[in-house]
Design an enzyme around this catalytic site. Structure first.
Site, PDB file in Angstrom:
ATOM      1  N   TYR A   1      40.621  26.593  76.560  1.00 52.19           N
ATOM      2  CA  TYR A   1      41.621  26.093  77.417  1.00 52.19           C
ATOM      3  C   TYR A   1      41.320  27.308  78.776  1.00 52.19           C
ATOM      4  O   TYR A   1      41.226  28.536  78.513  1.00 52.19           O
ATOM      5  CB  TYR A   1      42.839  26.586  76.930  1.00 52.19           C
ATOM      6  CG  TYR A   1      43.982  26.643  78.095  1.00 52.19           C
ATOM      7  CD1 TYR A   1      44.870  25.593  78.390  1.00 52.19           C
ATOM      8  CD2 TYR A   1      44.574  27.979  78.735  1.00 52.19           C
ATOM      9  CE1 TYR A   1      45.997  25.538  79.447  1.00 52.19           C
ATOM     10  CE2 TYR A   1      45.433  27.885  79.830  1.00 52.19           C
ATOM     11  CZ  TYR A   1      46.222  26.511  79.953  1.00 52.19           C
ATOM     12  OH  TYR A   1      47.434  26.792  80.762  1.00 52.19           O
TER      13      TYR A   1
ATOM     14  N   GLU B   1      44.592  24.121  86.024  1.00 53.30           N
ATOM     15  CA  GLU B   1      44.648  24.053  84.714  1.00 53.30           C
ATOM     16  C   GLU B   1      43.586  23.217  84.050  1.00 53.30           C
ATOM     17  O   GLU B   1      43.617  22.071  84.617  1.00 53.30           O
ATOM     18  CB  GLU B   1      46.008  23.850  83.937  1.00 53.30           C
ATOM     19  CG  GLU B   1      46.044  23.830  82.659  1.00 53.30           C
ATOM     20  CD  GLU B   1      47.240  23.446  82.047  1.00 53.30           C
ATOM     21  OE1 GLU B   1      48.142  24.277  81.311  1.00 53.30           O
ATOM     22  OE2 GLU B   1      47.593  22.313  82.254  1.00 53.30           O
TER      23      GLU B   1
END
Ligand code: GDP
Ligand code: MN
Length: 387
Positions: A109, A197
């Site tokens: 992530y 993101e």
């Protein structure tokens, strides 16, 4: 302003942030065509909506043949996709991204976001990327690392090393990851992002780093200097009332409650929402008509509030500073005549020319409740909305 994954990946490509080969398709036939052109399997068919959690909601499917690509595209395009980010009503999918499948070794992530507390750009990263990142954050927050970049100095090698070591990256991918992070930082700053993101950012079996997903959000206040990005705007993904309000230059946000309200000044509008909640009701919107609101803006404000079927009563709270109370009163009267207000109206105003304003309202023949102060205005409107 949010954009779709396939658009964000176009921006990524411009900055040499590696993404899988792929193209968007609005029909199953086009999806098949895209897959045929890539000529290798598996292929991933991904719903394009402005919300995450698509994988868990059935909006991301793996296909092993052209027939399967077409079947998945047929099922996904037009479906009402419900994810934890869309709310229970879901979102209708209009297009899919058809992308070359990737052999994943590890899902990471990575995101960048402005951190107001430290006035820096915060890099958030985790080894435990993928579809359960929310659970990682809730249950094992130590698996999430944060690195703060001072925007005046920009991203430095030590920031990148800290993220690499924090992610426990194998040595062969560190260089590629570092390049990606630097490029992503550049992209973030140059496009006035409020979020970038990548979840998952994957390490492939042949030790390449690839952004499998891409999410970007831009600071609306900076859009005037990014005219090219405006082409990415998809109004179907926005709240219809918010879109309508933006045409009138109103600062409006649609909310879930039943008390519509119109206020001049964002701070006062926040205080009015608190007042409504304190009185036991819920605001149906945030609406700041601005300090120098004209009668026309008041009328537009009414139109927006009234087109929201949840609204059971409206509270107008105006402090007459730049906006004089008599001007506001005229605006209210005019708007009430033009828009056929079908819900009770509570007015509280104070400030410049307030007597004249009150006289105009009193003589208008309109049925409205006047309140002496904010607290009682909140109580009156809450009582009406609850009835
Ligand atoms: P989201 O659920 O809306 O965040 O959509 P993502 O783009 O993150 O996709 C969800 C999941 O699908 C990812 O976490 C991956 O596990 C999987 N996925 C996406 N693309 C591929 C791919 O090319 N190959 C494989 N094997 N899995 C993929
Ligand atoms: Mn994702």
């Amino acid at each position: 302003m949010k954009i779709h994954e396939f658009q964000a990946k176009q921006v990524f490509r411009k900055y040499q942030v590696p993404v899988p080969e792929g193209e968007v398709a609005t029909t199953p036939a086009k999806a098949r065509e895209v897959a045929a052109k890539m000529d290798r399997f598996p292929v991933v068919v991904k719903a394009q909506i402005h919300a995450g959690g698509r994988g868990k909601g059935g909006g991301v499917q793996l296909a092993h043949s052209l027939e399967e690509v077409e079947t998945h595209a047929k099922a996904i395009i037009g479906m009402n996709l419900v994810t934890h980010q869309t709310g229970p009503e879901g979102k209708t999918v209009k297009q899919v991204l058809v992308e070359a499948g990737v052999d994943i070794e590890k899902e990471l992530y990575l995101s960048l976001i402005p951190d107001r507390e430290t006035a820096s750009i915060m890099v958030i990263a985790s080894q435990a990327g993928g579809m359960d990142i929310e659970e990682v954050a809730a249950n094992t927050p130590e698996k999430i690392i944060k690195v703060y970049v001072n925007p005046l100095a920009g991203i430095q090698p030590f920031h990148c090393r800290n993220v690499c070591f924090g992610l426990n990256l194998p040595a062969p991918v560190m260089k590629e990851f570092t390049n990606l992070l630097k490029q992503l930082y550049q992209l973030f700053v140059e496009n006035d992002c409020s979020l970038v993101e990548i979840n998952p950012l994957v390490i492939t079996r042949d030790k390449r780093v690839l952004a499998l997903d891409a999410k970007m959000d831009f600071d609306d206040n900076a859009m005037f200097r990014h005219k090219d990005l405006l082409e990415f705007r998809d109004q179907d993904e926005e709240d219809p009332l918010d879109v309508e309000a933006s045409k009138y230059n109103l600062n409006y946000i649609n909310l879930d409650g039943t008390v519509g309200n119109m206020v001049n000044g964002a701070g006062l509008a926040m205080a009015v929402m608190d007042t409504i909640k304190l009185a036991g009701a819920e605001p149906a919107n945030f609406l700041d008509v601005g300090g120098g609101a004209t009668a026309e803006m008041v009328e537009n404000g009414f139109k927006i509030i009234l087109s929201d079927s949840k609204v059971k009563a409206i509270l107008i709270n105006i402090f007459g500073g730049i906006l004089r109370c008599d001007v506001l009163a005229k605006g209210v009267v005019e708007a009430a005549r033009n828009t056929k207000i079908h819900v009770p109206l509570v007015v509280r105003m104070e400030g410049t020319n307030v007597e004249e304003g009150r006289r105009i309202l009193a003589e208008s023949g309109l049925e409205l409740f006047t309140a002496a102060d904010m607290k009682s205005a909140g109580e009156i409107v809450a009582k009406i909305a609850a009835a």
